[in-house]
Design a protein around this motif. Sequence first.
Motif, PDB file in Angstrom:
ATOM      1  N   SER A  10       6.982   4.620   8.464  1.00 37.68           N
ATOM      2  CA  SER A  10       8.381   4.235   8.293  1.00 37.68           C
ATOM      3  C   SER A  10       8.762   3.038   9.155  1.00 37.68           C
ATOM      4  O   SER A  10       9.393   2.091   8.667  1.00 37.68           O
ATOM      5  CB  SER A  10       9.295   5.422   8.626  1.00 37.68           C
ATOM      6  N   PHE A  11       8.378   3.059  10.425  1.00 38.16           N
ATOM      7  CA  PHE A  11       8.851   2.041  11.366  1.00 38.16           C
ATOM      8  C   PHE A  11       7.759   1.075  11.819  1.00 38.16           C
ATOM      9  O   PHE A  11       8.041   0.139  12.567  1.00 38.16           O
ATOM     10  CB  PHE A  11       9.487   2.716  12.582  1.00 38.16           C
ATOM     11  N   GLY A  12       6.525   1.286  11.371  1.00 36.17           N
ATOM     12  CA  GLY A  12       5.417   0.426  11.757  1.00 36.17           C
ATOM     13  C   GLY A  12       4.683   0.992  12.962  1.00 36.17           C
ATOM     14  O   GLY A  12       5.294   1.621  13.836  1.00 36.17           O
ATOM     15  N   PRO A  13       3.364   0.780  13.050  1.00 36.47           N
ATOM     16  CA  PRO A  13       2.571   1.355  14.150  1.00 36.47           C
ATOM     17  C   PRO A  13       3.040   0.923  15.536  1.00 36.47           C
ATOM     18  O   PRO A  13       3.129   1.749  16.447  1.00 36.47           O
ATOM     19  CB  PRO A  13       1.154   0.852  13.859  1.00 36.47           C
ATOM     20  N   ASN A  14       3.334  -0.359  15.717  1.00 40.87           N
ATOM     21  CA  ASN A  14       3.742  -0.836  17.042  1.00 40.87           C
ATOM     22  C   ASN A  14       5.087  -0.247  17.456  1.00 40.87           C
ATOM     23  O   ASN A  14       5.280   0.155  18.609  1.00 40.87           O
ATOM     24  CB  ASN A  14       3.810  -2.361  17.062  1.00 40.87           C
ATOM     25  N   SER A  15       6.014  -0.200  16.515  1.00 40.58           N
ATOM     26  CA  SER A  15       7.327   0.360  16.816  1.00 40.58           C
ATOM     27  C   SER A  15       7.230   1.859  17.077  1.00 40.58           C
ATOM     28  O   SER A  15       7.904   2.390  17.965  1.00 40.58           O
ATOM     29  CB  SER A  15       8.294   0.089  15.661  1.00 40.58           C
ATOM     30  N   ALA A  16       6.384   2.552  16.315  1.00 41.64           N
ATOM     31  CA  ALA A  16       6.199   3.989  16.530  1.00 41.64           C
ATOM     32  C   ALA A  16       5.598   4.258  17.904  1.00 41.64           C
ATOM     33  O   ALA A  16       6.014   5.187  18.607  1.00 41.64           O
ATOM     34  CB  ALA A  16       5.305   4.572  15.436  1.00 41.64           C
ATOM     35  N   GLU A  17       4.631   3.439  18.299  1.00 40.47           N
ATOM     36  CA  GLU A  17       4.025   3.595  19.625  1.00 40.47           C
ATOM     37  C   GLU A  17       5.057   3.360  20.725  1.00 40.47           C
ATOM     38  O   GLU A  17       5.120   4.100  21.715  1.00 40.47           O
ATOM     39  CB  GLU A  17       2.857   2.625  19.787  1.00 40.47           C
ATOM     40  N   ASP A  18       5.880   2.325  20.554  1.00 43.08           N
ATOM     41  CA  ASP A  18       6.924   2.031  21.540  1.00 43.08           C
ATOM     42  C   ASP A  18       7.936   3.168  21.611  1.00 43.08           C
ATOM     43  O   ASP A  18       8.362   3.572  22.699  1.00 43.08           O
ATOM     44  CB  ASP A  18       7.617   0.718  21.162  1.00 43.08           C
ATOM     45  N   TYR A  19       8.309   3.698  20.449  1.00 41.10           N
ATOM     46  CA  TYR A  19       9.251   4.820  20.415  1.00 41.10           C
ATOM     47  C   TYR A  19       8.683   6.034  21.149  1.00 41.10           C
ATOM     48  O   TYR A  19       9.375   6.676  21.950  1.00 41.10           O
ATOM     49  CB  TYR A  19       9.570   5.180  18.966  1.00 41.10           C
ATOM     50  N   LEU A  20       7.418   6.363  20.896  1.00 42.17           N
ATOM     51  CA  LEU A  20       6.802   7.519  21.545  1.00 42.17           C
ATOM     52  C   LEU A  20       6.698   7.315  23.055  1.00 42.17           C
ATOM     53  O   LEU A  20       6.820   8.269  23.828  1.00 42.17           O
ATOM     54  CB  LEU A  20       5.421   7.783  20.942  1.00 42.17           C
ATOM     55  N   HIS A  21       6.485   6.079  23.463  1.00 37.62           N
ATOM     56  CA  HIS A  21       6.452   5.771  24.900  1.00 37.62           C
ATOM     57  C   HIS A  21       7.798   6.099  25.548  1.00 37.62           C
ATOM     58  O   HIS A  21       7.854   6.728  26.614  1.00 37.62           O
ATOM     59  CB  HIS A  21       6.106   4.295  25.101  1.00 37.62           C
ATOM     60  N   HIS A  22       8.891   5.703  24.897  1.00 36.97           N
ATOM     61  CA  HIS A  22      10.218   5.968  25.462  1.00 36.97           C
ATOM     62  C   HIS A  22      10.607   7.441  25.315  1.00 36.97           C
ATOM     63  O   HIS A  22      11.298   7.995  26.175  1.00 36.97           O
ATOM     64  CB  HIS A  22      11.260   5.084  24.783  1.00 36.97           C
ATOM     65  N   LEU A  23      10.167   8.076  24.246  1.00 49.09           N
ATOM     66  CA  LEU A  23      10.474   9.488  24.035  1.00 49.09           C
ATOM     67  C   LEU A  23       9.781  10.369  25.068  1.00 49.09           C
ATOM     68  O   LEU A  23      10.409  11.234  25.695  1.00 49.09           O
ATOM     69  CB  LEU A  23      10.039   9.903  22.625  1.00 49.09           C
ATOM     70  N   LEU A  24       8.483  10.145  25.242  1.00 48.13           N
ATOM     71  CA  LEU A  24       7.667  11.026  26.076  1.00 48.13           C
ATOM     72  C   LEU A  24       7.493  10.525  27.505  1.00 48.13           C
ATOM     73  O   LEU A  24       7.009  11.266  28.365  1.00 48.13           O
ATOM     74  CB  LEU A  24       6.288  11.202  25.431  1.00 48.13           C
ATOM     75  N   LYS A  25       7.866   9.250  27.735  1.00 47.81           N
ATOM     76  CA  LYS A  25       7.716   8.624  29.055  1.00 47.81           C
ATOM     77  C   LYS A  25       6.254   8.629  29.507  1.00 47.81           C
ATOM     78  O   LYS A  25       5.944   8.881  30.674  1.00 47.81           O
ATOM     79  CB  LYS A  25       8.595   9.321  30.104  1.00 47.81           C
ATOM     80  N   THR A  81       3.109  11.263  -2.178  1.00 49.08           N
ATOM     81  CA  THR A  81       3.789  11.499  -3.451  1.00 49.08           C
ATOM     82  C   THR A  81       4.701  10.341  -3.824  1.00 49.08           C
ATOM     83  O   THR A  81       5.211  10.293  -4.940  1.00 49.08           O
ATOM     84  CB  THR A  81       4.618  12.789  -3.377  1.00 49.08           C
ATOM     85  N   GLY A  82       4.920   9.439  -2.899  1.00 46.40           N
ATOM     86  CA  GLY A  82       5.803   8.306  -3.138  1.00 46.40           C
ATOM     87  C   GLY A  82       5.843   7.427  -1.903  1.00 46.40           C
ATOM     88  O   GLY A  82       5.286   7.766  -0.852  1.00 46.40           O
ATOM     89  N   THR A  83       6.504   6.299  -2.017  1.00 46.73           N
ATOM     90  CA  THR A  83       6.550   5.316  -0.941  1.00 46.73           C
ATOM     91  C   THR A  83       7.472   5.760   0.189  1.00 46.73           C
ATOM     92  O   THR A  83       8.611   6.169  -0.052  1.00 46.73           O
ATOM     93  CB  THR A  83       7.043   3.961  -1.489  1.00 46.73           C
ATOM     94  N   VAL A  84       6.960   5.698   1.412  1.00 50.19           N
ATOM     95  CA  VAL A  84       7.808   5.884   2.588  1.00 50.19           C
ATOM     96  C   VAL A  84       8.584   4.587   2.792  1.00 50.19           C
ATOM     97  O   VAL A  84       7.996   3.502   2.832  1.00 50.19           O
ATOM     98  CB  VAL A  84       6.969   6.217   3.839  1.00 50.19           C
ATOM     99  N   ILE A  85       9.897   4.683   2.897  1.00 52.75           N
ATOM    100  CA  ILE A  85      10.730   3.482   2.979  1.00 52.75           C
ATOM    101  C   ILE A  85      10.563   2.836   4.351  1.00 52.75           C
ATOM    102  O   ILE A  85      10.862   3.457   5.382  1.00 52.75           O
ATOM    103  CB  ILE A  85      12.205   3.832   2.723  1.00 52.75           C
ATOM    104  N   PRO A  86      10.067   1.595   4.391  1.00 54.48           N
ATOM    105  CA  PRO A  86       9.900   0.917   5.683  1.00 54.48           C
ATOM    106  C   PRO A  86      11.253   0.490   6.247  1.00 54.48           C
ATOM    107  O   PRO A  86      12.085  -0.077   5.538  1.00 54.48           O
ATOM    108  CB  PRO A  86       9.036  -0.298   5.331  1.00 54.48           C
ATOM    109  N   GLN A  87      11.477   0.780   7.514  1.00 51.51           N
ATOM    110  CA  GLN A  87      12.735   0.423   8.160  1.00 51.51           C
ATOM    111  C   GLN A  87      12.464  -0.262   9.498  1.00 51.51           C
ATOM    112  O   GLN A  87      11.452   0.013  10.151  1.00 51.51           O
ATOM    113  CB  GLN A  87      13.588   1.668   8.419  1.00 51.51           C
ATOM    114  N   ALA A  88      13.390  -1.120   9.887  1.00 50.94           N
ATOM    115  CA  ALA A  88      13.349  -1.708  11.222  1.00 50.94           C
ATOM    116  C   ALA A  88      14.007  -0.728  12.181  1.00 50.94           C
ATOM    117  O   ALA A  88      15.172  -0.365  12.000  1.00 50.94           O
ATOM    118  CB  ALA A  88      14.082  -3.047  11.239  1.00 50.94           C
TER     119      ALA A  88
END
Length: 236
Positions: A10-25, A81-88
């Motif tokens: 949904s948000f891209g690998p780099n953005s997902a990694e950054d999000y998990l960094h801030h979520l989990l510290k 089953t279908g496309t995951v909508i890419p979001q910023a």
Amino acid sequence: LLIDGYMSQSFGPNSAEDYLHHLLKIDQSGLNQSCQTLPRPDGLGVLFAIRTLREKLSTTPFTEDRDGRPLWLLDYSIVRTGTVIPQARWSPDNATDYRNHVTEAILQMPIFFMQKNGIIGLSLDDAINGRCQTLRDARMLAHLGGKTTTHIRIGWPGYNEFKRQVQIRDETPAKNPITIGKFAHHIGRSIEAFLRVSLLCNLCGINPIDIRIIGAIHVSAGSWMPILQLCDVWIF
């Protein structure tokens, strides 16, 4: 996790990694050491869980490992089953706001809308109309950050970022947090509002019955973004 998970799709690998960094510290090395891959109960792919969680997060563990240690859910591998909508992925523009609401904030764990029959996701049409009783955790209180309101933000490709403010405490004297089912309803109504102002239904022929709400992530102390999947394959 950073390839086939719903967040990375949904948000891209780099953005997902950054999000998990801030979520989990924790950094990427810590994530690799703590993350565990398990087969999904429905047999459709895998789920990703983490063995350690910050003390300030009160989320109930999702399951246990073979040694009886708790595991918390991070993500599911996508069901194709279908496309995951890419979001910023949205974040505050101001450096001070980013530090206060993302870097140093206590972000809540992702919420996934799992059906009682094991199918992941809720149809947008059901969410709009409040038909959320089929969700496994529909009546459980949602961990949404402890505030009175939050923003539901949508970053649909090709459109301006959309946001809608919603109440996340109920109308009782105790002002309890809303339930998972009510949160799904809020997200559904927010997406409905976006579809109405964007004219997406008229321009692209995408209707509420074509969209499933997989879950949502806490992108900042005052904002959540839904993870959305279409029921068919689209090219964005």
